[in-house]
Motif scaffolding. Sequence first.
Motif: not given
Length: 464
Positions: A101, A131, A271, A274, A366, A368
């Motif tokens: 992503v 995800t 999610d 993301h 991470d 995201a």
Amino acid sequence: MTVSVVLFTSDLRLRDHPPLSAAVAAGDYVVPLFVRDAAIAASGFAAPNREAFLRDCLADLDAGLRERGGRLVVRSGDVVDVVRGIAARARAEEVHVAAGVSGYAQARERRLVRALEADGRRLRVHDAVITAVAPGAVTPSGGSDHFAVFTPYFTRWSAERPRRPLRAPRAVRVPEGVPSGRIPRREAVRGVAEGLAGGGEKAGRALLLSWRRSGLADYAAHHDDLPGDATSRLSPHLHFGTLSPAELVHLAREKYGPGSDAFVRQLCWRDFHHQVLAARPEASAADYRERHDHWREGTSAARDIQAWKEGRTGYPVVDAAMRQLLHEGWMHNRGRLLVASFLTKTLYVDWRVGAQHFLEHLVDGDIANNQLNWQWVAGTGTDTRPNRVLNPVLQGRRYDPDGVYVRRWLPELAGLAGRRVHEPWKLGAAERAGYDYPEPIVGLGEGLARFKGARERGRERGRD
């Protein structure tokens, strides 16, 4: 002879791995490939804690493949050049990879498509590997490409049913003549946090099964409890993909109850971030929603930032969380909210400063989740209450009522009993002299007034 290449990225597992399962089903041989990407190394993203955990994951993945008759091929260099060369050497027809992503992951996929097509080969990109639900699978009505608010996303996401988890392949046959570098070992990494947990799918599954038996049922009631440490601690395994988010959703829902519901909601938050980043890759570095902030800079701000990094702000629950980060390469989720609010709103320091510090230490760092959670707290992201400020004293009393968490990480305050540990500046002069702990670097009222004034000026600038 049919050969496929599987490019592992943030999906370092054998169980519930759609790219690997598809490659095994497609033909005779598979080349399981991990590229130590020169671009990622040059960016500084491979911080010591994540590098050590990654090496555990690679060693475990290689061991799992060898149990099935295969092996992991590890190479270094430009990821597209390496994949192209391996595919040519193995005479592979297809390369399989999990969809990413970030802006970098999306650019990598575009480069791979062009390079492989030029050689008469195909790139197959698999959704819902990193995800539980693919970022583009859930979109709002009205034509927008992503949800900007969590609650409506959660409603739609909850109506989706993630695919059924896949079993690990029984056998993986790797063609002869495909060279590999050595699997790097954790012991060679310097600067690793003393309390850093071990990585790998085997370790992740053991942690998952233990927590599912003993922690999931009470997750809703206790996941914010700082001293109880009732979170799953699965985030590093989700970041490196040693556990499948789709499988976690299925396993949690099999249990039912408020604990399961609360945990699935947290997986949905992952999610959600993301899908925001997939649609707005620039949000990794730029404000998702512009507040026209003029963040503090200069000597005074630098001094405050350093105190925050060292866990010497004078606010015990903030400092305890920052010390946990330095020792474990991980921090309790409630602690993350507290220290981020303190930096961005009480100290009025740019969220990017905090996000970078986290990326330098967090094993689950991470792009995201780290960047967009920081933006959420700073009020430049998706939070519908962008000016909320978390009071560290009130938060400490609520989530660490007896001061157990604070005393665990601040040994200099171990002699202070009960709730008094949250406000050591209220001790008498004689008693305070017995504790080597700093005075608060800013008054909470002063910090709040400064933040409110700055945001008001930002609103005025936005109207100009």
